[in-house]
Design a protein around this motif. Sequence first.
Motif, short mmCIF file in Angstrom:
data_model
loop_
_atom_site.label_atom_id
_atom_site.label_comp_id
_atom_site.label_asym_id
_atom_site.label_seq_id
_atom_site.Cartn_x
_atom_site.Cartn_y
_atom_site.Cartn_z
N ARG A 36 40.74 14.79 15.06
CA ARG A 36 41.20 15.67 16.14
C ARG A 36 40.09 15.93 17.15
O ARG A 36 40.33 15.89 18.37
CB ARG A 36 41.73 17.00 15.57
CG ARG A 36 43.13 16.91 14.99
CD ARG A 36 43.74 18.29 14.72
NE ARG A 36 42.92 19.12 13.83
CZ ARG A 36 42.97 19.08 12.50
NH1 ARG A 36 43.80 18.27 11.89
NH2 ARG A 36 42.21 19.88 11.79
N GLU A 37 38.88 16.17 16.67
CA GLU A 37 37.75 16.44 17.56
C GLU A 37 37.42 15.20 18.40
O GLU A 37 37.19 15.28 19.60
CB GLU A 37 36.53 16.88 16.76
CG GLU A 37 35.33 17.24 17.59
CD GLU A 37 35.52 18.48 18.46
OE1 GLU A 37 34.79 18.61 19.46
OE2 GLU A 37 36.40 19.32 18.16
N LEU A 38 37.38 14.04 17.75
CA LEU A 38 37.12 12.80 18.49
C LEU A 38 38.23 12.51 19.49
O LEU A 38 37.96 12.07 20.62
CB LEU A 38 36.97 11.62 17.52
CG LEU A 38 35.66 11.58 16.72
CD1 LEU A 38 35.72 10.48 15.67
CD2 LEU A 38 34.47 11.40 17.65
N ILE A 61 37.43 11.91 23.34
CA ILE A 61 37.79 10.62 23.94
C ILE A 61 38.76 10.83 25.09
O ILE A 61 38.61 10.24 26.16
CB ILE A 61 38.37 9.67 22.87
CG1 ILE A 61 37.27 9.27 21.87
CG2 ILE A 61 38.98 8.42 23.52
CD1 ILE A 61 37.79 8.62 20.60
N SER A 62 39.76 11.69 24.88
CA SER A 62 40.74 11.96 25.93
C SER A 62 40.08 12.62 27.15
O SER A 62 40.37 12.25 28.30
CB SER A 62 41.87 12.84 25.40
OG SER A 62 42.59 12.16 24.40
N ALA A 63 39.20 13.58 26.92
CA ALA A 63 38.51 14.26 28.02
C ALA A 63 37.65 13.27 28.80
O ALA A 63 37.64 13.28 30.05
CB ALA A 63 37.67 15.41 27.50
N LEU A 64 36.92 12.40 28.10
CA LEU A 64 36.09 11.41 28.78
C LEU A 64 36.95 10.41 29.54
O LEU A 64 36.65 10.06 30.68
CB LEU A 64 35.19 10.69 27.77
CG LEU A 64 34.29 9.60 28.35
CD1 LEU A 64 33.37 10.14 29.43
CD2 LEU A 64 33.49 8.94 27.23
N SER A 65 38.03 9.99 28.93
CA SER A 65 38.94 9.05 29.59
C SER A 65 39.50 9.65 30.88
O SER A 65 39.54 8.99 31.92
CB SER A 65 40.08 8.67 28.64
OG SER A 65 40.95 7.76 29.26
N ASP A 66 39.91 10.91 30.82
CA ASP A 66 40.41 11.60 32.01
C ASP A 66 39.34 11.71 33.09
O ASP A 66 39.59 11.49 34.27
CB ASP A 66 40.94 12.99 31.66
CG ASP A 66 42.21 12.95 30.83
OD1 ASP A 66 42.85 11.87 30.72
OD2 ASP A 66 42.57 14.00 30.26
N ALA A 67 38.11 12.06 32.67
CA ALA A 67 37.01 12.19 33.63
C ALA A 67 36.69 10.85 34.29
O ALA A 67 36.48 10.78 35.50
CB ALA A 67 35.77 12.75 32.93
N LEU A 68 36.68 9.78 33.50
CA LEU A 68 36.41 8.46 34.06
C LEU A 68 37.53 7.99 34.98
O LEU A 68 37.27 7.36 36.01
CB LEU A 68 36.17 7.45 32.94
CG LEU A 68 34.89 7.63 32.14
CD1 LEU A 68 34.86 6.69 30.95
CD2 LEU A 68 33.67 7.45 33.02
#
Length: 87
Positions: free
Chosen positions: A12-14, A18-25
């Motif tokens: 869940r933490e990963l 991963i989702s937050a980084l993907s959205d930021a990128l």
Amino acid sequence: MATNGTQDTHIRELDKKISALSDALAHLGQGTSLKELLRIIRFPGYTTPAEFAFNVAILDTMLVQANALEKLGQDLVAGAKLVVGKQ
């Protein structure tokens, strides 16, 4: 080896990270701020030699960082595939 509950917590933490980084990128990939910069630099008298030097240095560094992020993401996925291949 992690317990099932711990593993679920880690997943869940990963997933969040991963989702937050993907959205930021994805947002970064739109390049809207740099499109605005392209408009601004065309104003008469924008760049003195010092401003030009700062802009070139910053843009070169941003490109290096963007390329490093892309490579790091590819390496992370490749490593994850190796871990999954062990099971």
